[in-house]
Design a protein around this motif. Structure first.
Motif, mmCIF file in Angstrom:
data_model
loop_
_atom_site.group_PDB
_atom_site.id
_atom_site.type_symbol
_atom_site.label_atom_id
_atom_site.label_comp_id
_atom_site.label_asym_id
_atom_site.label_seq_id
_atom_site.Cartn_x
_atom_site.Cartn_y
_atom_site.Cartn_z
ATOM 1 N N MET A 1 39.424 38.953 40.149
ATOM 2 C CA MET A 1 39.245 40.387 40.346
ATOM 3 C C MET A 1 38.917 41.009 38.999
ATOM 4 S SD MET A 1 42.367 41.169 42.994
ATOM 5 C CE MET A 1 43.573 40.229 42.037
ATOM 6 N N ARG A 2 37.689 41.448 38.829
ATOM 7 C CA ARG A 2 37.230 41.946 37.540
ATOM 8 C C ARG A 2 37.389 43.460 37.466
ATOM 9 N NH1 ARG A 2 31.351 40.909 34.671
ATOM 10 N NH2 ARG A 2 31.999 41.473 32.569
ATOM 11 N N PHE A 25 43.978 39.470 37.050
ATOM 12 C CA PHE A 25 42.756 40.243 36.871
ATOM 13 C C PHE A 25 42.000 39.754 35.628
ATOM 14 C CE2 PHE A 25 45.707 43.082 39.069
ATOM 15 C CZ PHE A 25 44.926 43.582 40.098
ATOM 16 N N ALA A 46 35.428 45.103 40.443
ATOM 17 C CA ALA A 46 36.175 45.339 41.674
ATOM 18 C C ALA A 46 36.857 46.692 41.658
ATOM 19 C CB ALA A 46 37.213 44.234 41.876
ATOM 20 N N ARG A 113 45.808 46.426 43.422
ATOM 21 C CA ARG A 113 45.633 45.530 44.586
ATOM 22 C C ARG A 113 45.551 46.333 45.878
ATOM 23 N NH1 ARG A 113 49.345 42.323 41.511
ATOM 24 N NH2 ARG A 113 51.089 43.229 42.650
ATOM 25 N N MET A 116 42.141 47.966 46.232
ATOM 26 C CA MET A 116 41.091 47.006 46.575
ATOM 27 C C MET A 116 41.216 46.535 48.020
ATOM 28 S SD MET A 116 40.403 44.848 43.085
ATOM 29 C CE MET A 116 41.943 45.040 42.238
ATOM 30 N N GLN A 120 38.296 46.985 50.891
ATOM 31 C CA GLN A 120 37.794 45.863 51.683
ATOM 32 C C GLN A 120 38.154 45.992 53.164
ATOM 33 O OE1 GLN A 120 39.731 42.635 49.679
ATOM 34 N NE2 GLN A 120 38.457 42.805 47.846
ATOM 35 N N HIS A 159 40.174 32.675 45.499
ATOM 36 C CA HIS A 159 40.356 34.064 45.926
ATOM 37 C C HIS A 159 38.996 34.713 46.202
ATOM 38 C CE1 HIS A 159 42.311 38.244 44.938
ATOM 39 N NE2 HIS A 159 41.863 38.161 46.166
ATOM 40 N N ALA A 160 38.046 34.524 45.301
ATOM 41 C CA ALA A 160 36.724 35.115 45.472
ATOM 42 C C ALA A 160 36.045 34.610 46.742
ATOM 43 C CB ALA A 160 35.855 34.812 44.255
ATOM 44 N N GLU A 163 37.931 35.975 50.037
ATOM 45 C CA GLU A 163 37.806 37.396 50.355
ATOM 46 C C GLU A 163 36.363 37.787 50.656
ATOM 47 O OE1 GLU A 163 39.239 39.803 47.196
ATOM 48 O OE2 GLU A 163 37.565 39.349 45.837
ATOM 49 N N ARG A 177 34.130 36.499 37.693
ATOM 50 C CA ARG A 177 35.535 36.578 38.113
ATOM 51 C C ARG A 177 36.461 35.882 37.125
ATOM 52 N NH1 ARG A 177 36.297 38.260 43.665
ATOM 53 N NH2 ARG A 177 38.480 37.787 43.282
#
Length: 220
Positions: A1-2, A25, A46, A113, A116, A120, A159-160, A163, A177
């Protein structure tokens, strides 16, 4: 998560980068509105942590510009100005959340979090995929109830992929990421981490789309 962190205090900026890094992150810090605008033109993030008072203007000015241009990236305002009127103005300018200084890093990470997840369209904090449960807050993963031992970067890639079900992510997108601007990118780092993930999950779980990138197989 950038994340993009826009904060002119170098001590606080460094602390945010390191602390949020421990929460999973990848943080890119800048200290001015001009640098923030350049970062937004050149990279995808993100979410953003945005200080209200900056050397070359107000963070809310940048926020208003983003919203006017259709940029819906989650933004958390971070400021010492914590009067109710200030919070109202920040939220009405388009902020998703507001946190006053001083603050707790764990709370900041949790608020990011949550922002985000809303962005999403997810209600649950956990991600589920083919028997794999991923907890971004705890940085833990299990498969069929059995804990998976993943490095921080293996976790970030998994994770990337999870999601973004069904979506092909390029090597460059995955590298973003894993690394911030100040880190050197190793030439084969994504391939190495994907190899390790396949060894732990099964080769069929992550598909290679030749010449394009990777995707989670049969993501659900």
């Amino acid at each position: 998560m950038r994340l993009l962190i826009v904060e002119d205090d170098p001590v606080l900026s460094d602390g945010l980068s390191v602390g949020l890094g421990l929460s999973g992150f990848t943080a890119d810090p800048v200290g001015t509105l001009a640098d923030a605008r350049a970062a937004l033109r050149d990279s995808d993030f993100a979410a953003m942590v945005l200080d209200v008072m900056l050397p070359d203007g107000m963070g809310t000015t940048l926020l208003a510009e983003m919203r006017a241009s259709g940029n819906t990236m989650p933004v958390l305002l971070l400021t010492a100005r914590d009067r109710v009127r200030d919070r109202i103005e920040g939220l009405d300018a388009g902020a998703d959340d507001y946190l006053g200084k001083p603050f707790d890093l764990d709370e900041l990470a949790a608020r990011l979090r949550a922002m985000m997840r809303r962005d999403q369209g997810r209600a649950s904090a956990l991600l589920h995929w083919n028997g794999v449960d991923l907890d971004p807050a705890a940085l833990t993963a299990t498969r069929d109830g059995v804990a998976l031992r993943l490095s921080r970067r293996e976790f970030a890639i998994l994770h990337a992929l999870i999601e973004n079900p069904g979506r092909i992510l390029s090597r460059g997108q995955l590298e973003e990421r894993l690394y911030g601007w100040q880190e050197d990118v190793e030439s084969n780092t994504v391939e190495v981490h994907v190899h390790h993930l396949r060894a732990k999950l099964g080769r069929e779980m992550i598909q290679t789309v030749r010449g394009v990138g990777y995707r989670a197989a049969g993501a659900t």
